[in-house]
Design an enzyme around this catalytic site. Structure first.
Site, mmCIF file in Angstrom:
data_model
loop_
_atom_site.group_PDB
_atom_site.id
_atom_site.type_symbol
_atom_site.label_atom_id
_atom_site.label_comp_id
_atom_site.label_asym_id
_atom_site.label_seq_id
_atom_site.Cartn_x
_atom_site.Cartn_y
_atom_site.Cartn_z
ATOM 1 N N ASN A 7 60.188 8.754 -26.998
ATOM 2 C CA ASN A 7 60.038 9.608 -28.181
ATOM 3 C C ASN A 7 60.872 8.984 -29.298
ATOM 4 O OD1 ASN A 7 60.029 11.639 -30.065
ATOM 5 N ND2 ASN A 7 60.914 13.206 -28.719
ATOM 6 N N ARG A 91 55.312 9.871 -27.188
ATOM 7 C CA ARG A 91 55.067 11.050 -28.018
ATOM 8 C C ARG A 91 54.634 10.561 -29.401
ATOM 9 N NH1 ARG A 91 59.262 14.823 -31.120
ATOM 10 N NH2 ARG A 91 57.726 16.258 -31.945
ATOM 11 N N HIS A 180 54.427 20.810 -32.151
ATOM 12 C CA HIS A 180 54.976 21.367 -30.895
ATOM 13 C C HIS A 180 53.864 21.669 -29.892
ATOM 14 C CE1 HIS A 180 58.545 23.115 -33.394
ATOM 15 N NE2 HIS A 180 58.933 21.996 -32.816
ATOM 16 N N ARG A 241 64.626 23.570 -42.402
ATOM 17 C CA ARG A 241 63.355 23.602 -43.141
ATOM 18 C C ARG A 241 63.052 25.012 -43.632
ATOM 19 N NH1 ARG A 241 59.796 20.652 -38.669
ATOM 20 N NH2 ARG A 241 61.723 19.948 -37.721
ATOM 21 N N GLU A 402 58.688 19.281 -22.739
ATOM 22 C CA GLU A 402 57.688 18.454 -23.421
ATOM 23 C C GLU A 402 57.565 17.078 -22.773
ATOM 24 O OE1 GLU A 402 59.888 19.896 -26.930
ATOM 25 O OE2 GLU A 402 58.010 19.597 -27.995
#
Ligand code: ADP
Length: 418
Positions: A7, A91, A180, A241, A402
Site C-alpha cells: 500500500n 492497493r 474504503h 478533511r 483491508e
C-alpha cells in the site's frame, strides 16, 4: 502460498506478508518519509526483534529493497528468499469506471490505472510508483490490483451522478466513486455471515470511522450509496478533511485569505479542516476526546488546559462528527428502505464506545438502540453485537481488515491463472 500486500502513499510504503494457508501475517511494516530522511518499522511475527530505524530511501524502489532485505534477513526475517513471495497484491486508490473488481496487472491494466490519475492525481502516481518498484524488483510473480472504488461501482446512476453540467459526467467521468471499498465490502460480508438467521437480503449501513471516514449503504451485499464522492474529500467530517460543505466556500475562503490559489484552498479543506479544524487540538480522535473529557465543573489545576475554549471546541468537534455520521445513517435508511444492521469499524468505530453511543443516541427515532454494557465491552479482533434488546436493527462492531481482503483477492486471481 505467501502473498505480499503493498500500500503506497506519496512518501510511504506499507506492507504485510501473509501465509495464505492460515491467513496469518508473517510480518508487517511501514517505510515512511521516503524521499525525505527515511524511517522503517518492521514487525515479524516469528519472535524475532522489531526493527525501527532511520534508513535513507530516496525512492519507492529503495524502500522496497529495504523491505525485501528485511523480510529475508537473518536477524529480522520471516522468509529465506524472494522465492517465498508467490504473488503481490497492490492497493490502488482509484479504479474509475473501468475496474469493478480486482484484476491481474498487465500492460492494458497499467494503462487503465494511469488513466485514473486524472481522477485521483494525489494518490494514483504513488500507487503506480509502488507497482513499478515491485515489478522491477520481483518481476516473476503475479501482481494484482485491488481498487478502493470497485465495491461502489454498483451505486445506481441517480445516486452517483452530480447535479452539475452533464458533460462532466459524460466526457470526464466525474461522478461519485466512493472509497474504503475493501473495508465496506469486508465488514458487510462479515455482518451478513454473522446475521445469517435474518431472512432476505440484508440492509446494512457500514460506518468506517478512522482518520478517513465514510459510510456505505449496502443492500443485499451491494453498495447502493456512499458518502465519499469523486474524491475522498466529500461526506463526513474527518481527521483533517472537511467532508461535505457548501462548495462556494472554496471561493469565499480563497478571498478571505487574499486570493489564495485554488490548490492551497483545497489544502485547507484536505489538511486543516474536519475535527482538527473545529477543535484546533488535533486530528487524532483520542487527543480530542482527552481534551473534551476535561471536567468543566471540577476544580482544575491552573495551566492544565490552556484555554477553556479548547475543551468546548473539542466537544463541538465531536458533537459535529457524531451528528453528521447519524445524519447520513438516517439518509441511508431512506436509501435502503429501512435498515437491518448498523456496523461500526476502523480506528474510531472499533475502539470508541462514547462515539458509538453518541451516534446511536440520534437514532432512537428509528427505534435503534445500543446496549450500554455491551458497547463498553466490544472486543478487539472479534465481532461484537452491541444491540439492545428490542432495537429495530442490530448494532455491530466489526474489526476491518483491508489488507486481508487484498491478499484474498490476489489469491483468488492467482489460483485461477495457475
Ligand atoms: P486510518 O487508517 O484512516 O489512518 P484508523 O482506522 O487507524 O485510521 O483510525 C485512526 C483514528 O482512530 C485516530 O483518530 C485515533 O485517535 C482513533 N482511535 C483509535 N483508538 C481510539 C479510541 N480508543 N478512542 C477513540 N479514538 C480512537
Amino acid at each position: 502460498m505467501n502473498i505480499l500486500v503493498i500500500n503506497t502513499g506519496s512518501s510511504s510504503l506499507k506492507y504485510q506478508l501473509f501465509d495464505m494457508r492460515s491467513e496469518k501475517i508473517l510480518a508487517k511494516g511501514n517505510c515512511e518519509r521516503i524521499g525525505i530522511d527515511g524511517y522503517v518499522k518492521h514487525e515479524p511475527s516469528n519472535g524475532k526483534p522489531i526493527l525501527k530505524d532511520e534508513i535513507s530511501m530516496p525512492s519507492h524502489s529503495e524502500a522496497l529493497n529495504i523491505v525485501i532485505q528485511t523480510l529475508t534477513s537473518e536477524k529480522y526475517g520471516v522468509i529465506n528468499s524472494l522465492k517465498e513471495i508467490h504473488a503481490i497484491g497492490h492497493r490502488v486508490v482509484h479504479g474509475g469506471k473501468k475496474f469493478s473488481s480486482s484484476v491481474l496487472i498487465d500492460d492494458e491494466v497499467m494503462k487503465g490505472i494511469v488513466d485514473c490519475a486524472k481522477l485521483a492525481p494525489l494518490h494514483i502516481p504513488a500507487n503506480l510508483m509502488g507497482i513499478y518498484a515491485c515489478q522491477k524488483t520481483i518481476p516473476d510473480v503475479p501482481h494484482v490490483a485491488v481498487f478502493d472504488t470497485a465495491f461502489h461501482l454498483s451505486i445506481p446512476n441517480y445516486a452517483h451522478v452530480y447535479p452539475i453540467p452533464y458533460k462532466y459526467y459524460e466526457k470526464y467521468d466525474i461522478r461519485r466513486y466512493g472509497f474504503h471499498g475493501t473495508s465496506h465490502r469486508y465488514v458487510s460480508s462479515k455482518a451478513i455471515e454473522f446475521l445469517k438467521d435474518k431472512p432476505g437480503g440484508l440492509r446494512i449501513v457500514t460506518c468506517h470511522l478512522g482518520n478517513g471516514a465514510s459510510l456505505a449503504a449496502i443492500s443485499d451485499g451491494k453498495s447502493v450509496d456512499t458518502t465519499m464522492g469523486a474524491t475522498p474529500l466529500e461526506g463526513l467530517p474527518m481527521g483533517t478533511r472537511s467532508g461535505t460543505i457548501d462548495p462556494a466556500l472554496v471561493y469565499v475562503i480563497s478571498e478571505i485569505e487574499g486570493s489564495l490559489p485554488l490548490s492551497e484552498t483545497l489544502e485547507i479543506l484536505n489538511k486543516k479542516s474536519g475535527v482538527l479544524g473545529i477543535s484546533g487540538v488535533s486530528s487524532d480522535f483520542r487527543d480530542i476526546m482527552n481534551m473534551a473529557e476535561f471536567d468543566l465543573d471540577e476544580d482544575r489545576a491552573v495551566g492544565e488546559v490552556e484555554d477553556i475554549k479548547d475543551v468546548e471546541r473539542a466537544r463541538l468537534a465531536l458533537s459535529a462528527f457524531k451528528y453528521q455520521v447519524a445524519k447520513f445513517i438516517g439518509a441511508y435508511i431512506v436509501a435502503l428502505g429501512g435498515v437491518d444492521a448498523i456496523v461500526f469499524t476502523a480506528g474510531v468505530g472499533e475502539n470508541s464506545p462514547p462515539i458509538r453511543r453518541g451516534i446511536c443516541e440520534w437514532l432512537c427515532g428509528f427505534g435503534i438502540y445500543l446496549d450500554e454494557d455491551k458497547n463498553g465491552h466490544a472486543e478487539n479482533d472479534k465481532i461484537t453485537d452491541i444491540t439492545k434488546a428490542g432495537s429495530s436493527a442490530s448494532v455491530l462492531v466489526i474489526p476491518t481488515n483491508e489488507e486481508l481482503v487484498i491478499a484474498r483477492d490476489t489469491m483468488e486471481i492467482v489460483k485461477n491463472i495457475s
